[in-house]
Design a protein around this motif. Sequence first.
Motif, PDB file in Angstrom:
ATOM      1  N   ILE A   1     -12.854  -5.475  -2.429  1.00  0.00           N
ATOM      2  CA  ILE A   1     -12.788  -4.249  -3.248  1.00  0.00           C
ATOM      3  C   ILE A   1     -14.178  -3.637  -3.404  1.00  0.00           C
ATOM      4  N   THR A   2     -15.177  -4.489  -3.607  1.00  0.00           N
ATOM      5  CA  THR A   2     -16.537  -3.975  -3.831  1.00  0.00           C
ATOM      6  C   THR A   2     -17.226  -3.564  -2.540  1.00  0.00           C
ATOM      7  N   THR A   3     -16.676  -3.992  -1.390  1.00  0.00           N
ATOM      8  CA  THR A   3     -17.367  -3.686  -0.130  1.00  0.00           C
ATOM      9  C   THR A   3     -17.480  -2.198   0.145  1.00  0.00           C
ATOM     10  N   PRO A   4     -16.485  -1.290   0.021  1.00  0.00           N
ATOM     11  CA  PRO A   4     -15.053  -1.584   0.026  1.00  0.00           C
ATOM     12  C   PRO A   4     -14.522  -1.505   1.460  1.00  0.00           C
ATOM     13  N   ASP A   5     -13.437  -2.228   1.719  1.00  0.00           N
ATOM     14  CA  ASP A   5     -12.861  -2.247   3.059  1.00  0.00           C
ATOM     15  C   ASP A   5     -11.350  -2.377   2.930  1.00  0.00           C
ATOM     16  N   PRO A   6     -10.601  -1.249   3.046  1.00  0.00           N
ATOM     17  CA  PRO A   6      -9.145  -1.290   2.854  1.00  0.00           C
ATOM     18  C   PRO A   6      -8.418  -2.144   3.884  1.00  0.00           C
ATOM     19  N   VAL A   7      -8.976  -2.258   5.105  1.00  0.00           N
ATOM     20  CA  VAL A   7      -8.333  -3.097   6.127  1.00  0.00           C
ATOM     21  C   VAL A   7      -8.335  -4.550   5.674  1.00  0.00           C
ATOM     22  N   TRP A   8      -9.494  -5.005   5.184  1.00  0.00           N
ATOM     23  CA  TRP A   8      -9.572  -6.387   4.712  1.00  0.00           C
ATOM     24  C   TRP A   8      -8.809  -6.574   3.398  1.00  0.00           C
ATOM     25  N   GLN A   9      -8.798  -5.576   2.558  1.00  0.00           N
ATOM     26  CA  GLN A   9      -8.010  -5.678   1.323  1.00  0.00           C
ATOM     27  C   GLN A   9      -6.537  -5.911   1.659  1.00  0.00           C
ATOM     28  N   SER A  10      -6.032  -5.147   2.600  1.00  0.00           N
ATOM     29  CA  SER A  10      -4.630  -5.297   2.999  1.00  0.00           C
ATOM     30  C   SER A  10      -4.376  -6.678   3.595  1.00  0.00           C
ATOM     31  N   GLU A  11      -5.277  -7.142   4.453  1.00  0.00           N
ATOM     32  CA  GLU A  11      -5.129  -8.461   5.075  1.00  0.00           C
ATOM     33  C   GLU A  11      -5.033  -9.552   4.005  1.00  0.00           C
ATOM     34  N   ILE A  12      -5.918  -9.496   3.017  1.00  0.00           N
ATOM     35  CA  ILE A  12      -5.944 -10.533   1.984  1.00  0.00           C
ATOM     36  C   ILE A  12      -4.703 -10.447   1.109  1.00  0.00           C
TER      37      ILE A  12
ATOM     38  N   PHE B   1      -0.325  -0.449  12.606  1.00  0.00           N
ATOM     39  CA  PHE B   1      -0.452  -1.896  12.793  1.00  0.00           C
ATOM     40  C   PHE B   1      -0.493  -2.619  11.447  1.00  0.00           C
ATOM     41  N   ILE B   2      -1.216  -2.047  10.485  1.00  0.00           N
ATOM     42  CA  ILE B   2      -1.284  -2.681   9.173  1.00  0.00           C
ATOM     43  C   ILE B   2       0.092  -2.665   8.509  1.00  0.00           C
ATOM     44  N   ARG B   3       0.798  -1.547   8.625  1.00  0.00           N
ATOM     45  CA  ARG B   3       2.162  -1.471   8.057  1.00  0.00           C
ATOM     46  C   ARG B   3       3.062  -2.522   8.706  1.00  0.00           C
ATOM     47  N   ALA B   4       2.958  -2.649  10.018  1.00  0.00           N
ATOM     48  CA  ALA B   4       3.799  -3.637  10.716  1.00  0.00           C
ATOM     49  C   ALA B   4       3.468  -5.053  10.262  1.00  0.00           C
ATOM     50  N   ASP B   5       2.191  -5.316  10.002  1.00  0.00           N
ATOM     51  CA  ASP B   5       1.783  -6.632   9.517  1.00  0.00           C
ATOM     52  C   ASP B   5       2.396  -6.915   8.142  1.00  0.00           C
ATOM     53  N   ILE B   6       2.400  -5.877   7.285  1.00  0.00           N
ATOM     54  CA  ILE B   6       3.000  -6.024   5.954  1.00  0.00           C
ATOM     55  C   ILE B   6       4.510  -6.187   6.066  1.00  0.00           C
TER      56      ILE B   6
ATOM     57  N   LEU C   1       0.698  -1.856   0.831  1.00  0.00           N
ATOM     58  CA  LEU C   1       1.206  -0.598   1.395  1.00  0.00           C
ATOM     59  C   LEU C   1       0.512   0.607   0.773  1.00  0.00           C
ATOM     60  N   GLN C   2       0.168   0.528  -0.493  1.00  0.00           N
ATOM     61  CA  GLN C   2      -0.548   1.632  -1.137  1.00  0.00           C
ATOM     62  C   GLN C   2      -1.945   1.797  -0.526  1.00  0.00           C
ATOM     63  N   ILE C   3      -2.581   0.693  -0.216  1.00  0.00           N
ATOM     64  CA  ILE C   3      -3.936   0.732   0.334  1.00  0.00           C
ATOM     65  C   ILE C   3      -3.957   1.320   1.741  1.00  0.00           C
ATOM     66  N   VAL C   4      -2.848   1.172   2.462  1.00  0.00           N
ATOM     67  CA  VAL C   4      -2.789   1.639   3.847  1.00  0.00           C
ATOM     68  C   VAL C   4      -3.167   3.110   3.959  1.00  0.00           C
ATOM     69  N   GLN C   5      -2.871   3.893   2.917  1.00  0.00           N
ATOM     70  CA  GLN C   5      -3.150   5.327   2.961  1.00  0.00           C
ATOM     71  C   GLN C   5      -4.644   5.609   3.151  1.00  0.00           C
ATOM     72  N   GLN C   6      -5.495   4.650   2.806  1.00  0.00           N
ATOM     73  CA  GLN C   6      -6.931   4.856   2.912  1.00  0.00           C
ATOM     74  C   GLN C   6      -7.478   4.562   4.315  1.00  0.00           C
ATOM     75  N   VAL C   7      -6.607   4.077   5.191  1.00  0.00           N
ATOM     76  CA  VAL C   7      -7.038   3.651   6.525  1.00  0.00           C
ATOM     77  C   VAL C   7      -6.782   4.771   7.518  1.00  0.00           C
ATOM     78  N   ASP C   8      -7.589   4.837   8.586  1.00  0.00           N
ATOM     79  CA  ASP C   8      -7.388   5.892   9.574  1.00  0.00           C
ATOM     80  C   ASP C   8      -6.034   5.708  10.269  1.00  0.00           C
ATOM     81  N   ALA C   9      -5.513   6.803  10.775  1.00  0.00           N
ATOM     82  CA  ALA C   9      -4.150   6.833  11.314  1.00  0.00           C
ATOM     83  C   ALA C   9      -3.940   5.835  12.452  1.00  0.00           C
ATOM     84  N   ALA C  10      -4.973   5.622  13.263  1.00  0.00           N
ATOM     85  CA  ALA C  10      -4.826   4.741  14.420  1.00  0.00           C
ATOM     86  C   ALA C  10      -4.498   3.304  14.003  1.00  0.00           C
TER      87      ALA C  10
END
Length: 580
Positions: free
Chosen positions: A389-400, A438-443, A425-434
């Motif tokens: 959260i403090t980094t911040p990195d939404p990709v890693w937030q979603s992974e964790i 993949f993140i949604r599919a992981d969730i 899923l809420q955090i995914v909105q902060q990630v680039d479209a590309a």
Amino acid sequence: MSAKRTLLTAGGIQQRRQAFTTLDDLFRELATVLEQPSILQAAPAERRGLVERALSAQRTLLIIDNLETVDDEELLSFLRELPDPTKAIITTRHRIDIAYAIRLTGMPQADALKLMAVEAQAKGITLTPAEMGDLERRTGGVPLAIQWSIGLMSLGHSVEGVLRRLGSGQSDIARFCFAESVASIRGRDAHRLLLALALFERSVSRAMLGEVAGLGADPVGRDDGLAELLRLSLVNQKADRFTLLPLTHAFARDELIQHPELARELRERWLARLVALAVPYNAVHWQQPDRSLLRREGEHVETLALWAEAQERPELLLQIAPALSGYYDAVGRWRDMVDLDQKSIEYARLLDRRADLRNGLNWWGWTIGQQGRYAEAEQAFAEAYAIAITTPDPVWQSEILVNMAQLARRQGQIDLARQRCAEALQIVQQVDAAQQRFIRADIVIEQGKIARDCGDLAEAEQHFQAARDVFQITQENPGFNLERAWGAYSHFAHIKHQRGSLDEAAPMYRESVEALRELGSRAYLATVLVRFATLEEQRGNRQEALGYAREALELSRTMGLVPEQDQAADLVARLSGATP
């Protein structure tokens, strides 16, 4: 006939008068053995014809030892054109283009141990099984090295002292075997390749070896150099990978010390090449390359990690730790993986490297969560998420968050697991479209597992099918880890299995097992094997089921996977009792 110039004894290397160096020497020996004095009485130009007629008149076997010490082209020409029915057996350390070659490497372990027992008995030496094992590993099963070593012991040298000598590139055995050959290639590409290979503890690919040797842009020079090393019997080749016997490795490492500038250059390239291999694995799981590369080259990353620690380079260890953890996961060495994760976390705290600390805590939390250490895993994930959260990195937030959902589901905390997925899923909105799909599919995969564990197989099937649409097993050069694709595929097979479509699920399980053996986690392989064994039991294929169950039990015991171990043990007990 022997062209040997030196002899190796327990007392050292002894010079020997070389009685066989030319074609005339061979003719002289043949005249004596065949009782044909006319050969010696004839003019030199006529001798070859007389020898050929004498050999044609009877069956003769020529045995020539140490041909590599002979430099007579006429002799080699004669051997290539031996008259029928004459045959020849030639021993040489150098490869020659004559008839059929049998390459001798180290003896198989069982034969090497038998030779040790015979030699030890003859010399009045007693060796323990552990000492014999150490001696076999240090000699590489080379008979001469075994005989020399036990000869030294018979002269009063300790086992430990002899083993240390075998690890020295300046031992009599190493100099006897390699000094002349290595001297002949110094300053050439073959020498660079040999010393580059000395940096690797295990077999290495042609391409990687060429890059480390500085010949990556010169494939012709690389291949010619390797061909020369093979001709001199300094390297071993299997398919397109190369390695050194232990004795050769010790000699080459000592040769590195003798050439410090070249050693420094090779070491820098070795380090850069292995770091480049490791860096792509410093990412969330679905972004990593698959594990097939790590299964082939991961031992080199392990060697680099040991070197980094010896050189007090913790920042380098942190850089390659995710790849090394992935390697340990791929081969089932979870004890080593947990130790590495804890060491990485400690180093990251000391160096205040927060991204590395986040990654290490996340990986360690996932590992111990699989082992049932839920409270420790929760703490690790909580700290990792706070850093993300403090980094911040939404990709890693979603992974964790997905890993936290999995941990909650395993403890039966279904509402919390659903909440973690919703947060991700809420955090995914902060990630680039590309990356979003993949993140949604992981969730979605985790949501499918939640639905499955709640008994809603229809919803689970929908989730797994949606994940399969993104993580496709047939996609070439995907932008994701293929293990995720096979994970979604095998989860879909599990739903088919649970819904009673056994014949449809069976080939899907089989495909998943084959793929995961090559590129996946051993932990998930154990899970799929348990499911496949259960299915085969239900189909009445008890022998097949027992085989899969036993494999799953061995894997889960090695890695400390409690649920899989219990399930596999039950299957083995049940199937063994029903199997003749």
